[in-house]
Design an enzyme around this catalytic site. Structure first.
Site, PDB file in Angstrom:
ATOM      1  N   LYS A 254      70.031  54.328  36.195  1.00 53.44           N
ATOM      2  CA  LYS A 254      70.289  54.869  34.856  1.00 53.44           C
ATOM      3  C   LYS A 254      71.773  54.852  34.524  1.00 53.44           C
ATOM      4  O   LYS A 254      72.174  54.668  33.394  1.00 53.44           O
ATOM      5  CB  LYS A 254      69.801  56.326  34.799  1.00 53.44           C
ATOM      6  N   ARG A 255      72.545  55.086  35.565  1.00 55.36           N
ATOM      7  CA  ARG A 255      74.000  55.100  35.448  1.00 55.36           C
ATOM      8  C   ARG A 255      74.529  53.798  34.812  1.00 55.36           C
ATOM      9  O   ARG A 255      75.568  53.778  34.178  1.00 55.36           O
ATOM     10  CB  ARG A 255      74.471  55.271  36.889  1.00 55.36           C
TER      11      ARG A 255
END
Ligand code: GLU
Length: 486
Positions: A254-255
């Site tokens: 997600k980062r």
């Protein structure tokens, strides 16, 4: 006939990495006039959820992947949901056949015993391989334990001293030594099949010809091949795709902006842009073409053009591509795509304009949009109240603005004879006249007029902005400006 499958586990939303697997399978099916099967691998009853299955289906649909056979699409080789095959006894039937042929066996070892074995291997620093303790039980002992209702698993008996080889369509020949692979569990103690077993039985029954999946599944392949061999069935072709990493070369997360496809939809990415971008993650065409329609991709896709090295997911590139796709939309298409992202406040203002002006207004900011949800920032200039305009104007240096007086006066003179319904061409003409009268170039004419009318340094193209404002509003703002700098 080519038959491929996409086999997600419904334990999370449809993620970009998984979607790439679906996409390459789909493109391969289309390129070969084959069949794309969706199989839901929901054997993990605890973690599987129907809302994730729904998310996967919605994501595929929005993205543009059509399903030829699957839980909702139907087909002759179903059921296409593994939980349904558990219920109908398919997997246990095959496991029992293997037991009968002495190619699989009951194992009554407890977790404690197995942990001890694992720890022992660890202490000796050797890879863990199951001791085959249960294989040494006599037929009688096994029957007794079953009669006593002792919990059991069913293990597959790996062949002894065999080299299991396969020719991966992407990575070439890969081989494994069978003695390094444990006799693995095919039916768990709760009666459900393990992934490796269920996948082979299903691929076989669904007549899958090509398995295209991530390279994290390479180590499962010799196990799966051993099962095909034990059932006397020919195996499909395998192609293991490189992984997708973040720009920092770490596991995609997600980062890195890699979320679910429905998140992309909801934040205003266009499905065509996502489709195009994702197709280039690990695959490349023979030439340097970068923009493709779905049809072109479906025609050009070849497994031989999938690279061996990891692909890098770059959200900035995806956003850039999205901006390019937004610029390709017609005014009508842009309005339809962007409308759901417009705030209620702005919708109320927008709806006061005629439909064709609504389209022009939105179209005038298209070059600024990276995602559709940016729309509110850029159309705000059209709806700003006079108070807000005034307070913005006050942030400019009044003394400097005084130099613009002649330009603004000339512009007022030139729009005066026009009617309220200003055309882009009228504005163009008026601006040209201002340039002729004042002897100023474009920069020294456009910028002061933009500031005088919108109290902004940048924004939509000046002729769009001014024509959509209309004569009344322009005159009001321009006079206001002159009063202010006086
Ligand atoms: N359910 C497996 C997964 O999501 C499928 C693997 C395969 O394609 O064989 O990883």
């Amino acid at each position: 006939m080519v038959r491929v499958r996409f086999a997600p586990s419904p334990t999370g939303n449809l993620h970009i990495g998984t979607l790439r697997t679906a996409l390459f399978n789909w493109l391969f099916a289309k390129a070969n006039k084959g069949v794309f099967v969706l199989r839901i691998e929901d054997t993990d009853l605890e973690r599987s959820r129907s809302e994730y299955e729904t998310n996967i289906l919605q994501g595929l649909k929005w993205f543009g992947i059509t399903i030829d056979e699957g839980p909702n699409a139907g087909g002759l080789l179903g059921p296409y949901r593994q939980s349904e095959r558990i219920k109908d006894g398919t997997y246990t039937q095959y496991a029992m056949q293997l037991i009968k042929e002495k190619k699989a066996y009951f194992c009554f070892c407890t977790d404690e015993e197995l942990n001890k074995e694992r720890e022992f291997a660890k202490s000796k620093n050797v890879p863990y391989v199951y001791s085959r303790k249960a294989l040494k039980l006599t037929q009688k002992e096994v029957e007794q334990k079953l009669a006593d209702k002792q919990p059991y698993t069913i293990r597959f008996k790996m062949p002894d001293n065999e080299e299991i080889k396969f020719n991966d369509q992407i990575r070439g020949e890969i081989s494994f030594k069978s003695e390094l692979i444990s006799d693995f569990v095919i039916i768990k103690s709760d009666g459900s099949p393990s992934y490796n077993f269920a996948a082979v039985i299903d691929d076989m029954l669904m007549e899958i010809t090509h398995i295209i999946r991530g390279e994290d599944h390479i180590s499962n392949t010799p196990r799966q091949i051993a099962i095909y061999n034990s059932l006397g069935k020919s195996r499909p072709e395998f192609a293991h795709m490189p992984m997708i990493l973040g720009p920092d070369r770490s596991k995609l997360s997600k980062r890195h902006g890699a979320t679910s496809i429905t998140d992309y939809r909801d934040t205003g990415l266009l499905n065509q842009a996502c489709f195009n971008y994702l197709s280039l993650l690990g695959w490349s065409p023979e030439d340097n073409q970068e923009f493709f329609t779905r049809e072109e991709l479906a025609e050009k896709f070849k497994i031989s053009r999938i690279g061996k090295s990891n692909a890098i997911f770059d959200i900035k590139k995806l956003h850039w591509m999205n901006g390019q796709y937004i610029r390709k939309l017609s005014p009508g298409e842009l309005k339809d795509s962007v409308y759901p992202f417009i705030s209620d406040k702005h919708k109320e203002q927008l709806n006061k304009y005629d439909l064709n002006i609504q389209e022009s207004l939105i179209y005038s900011v298209k070059d600024n949009l990276v995602t559709l949800q940016d729309i509110n920032d850029y159309i705000a200039v059209y709806f700003e109240t006079d108070e807000k305009y005034m307070s913005n104007l006050e942030t400019f240096d009044k003394e400097k603005l005084q130099n613009d007086k002649a330009v603004i006066e000339s512009f007022i003179n030139n729009i005066e004879p026009l009617n309220n319904n200003l055309k882009v061409a009228d504005i163009d003409q008026a601006l040209n006249k201002v340039m002729a009268v004042t002897g100023n170039g474009k920069g020294k004419v456009y910028k002061p007029i933009r500031i005088a009318t919108s109290a902004q340094n940048s924004g939509p193209h000046i002729t769009d902005l001014l024509s959509i404002f209309g004569k009344e509003k322009l005159e009001k703002r321009l006079t206001n400006f002159l009063d202010y700098i006086r």
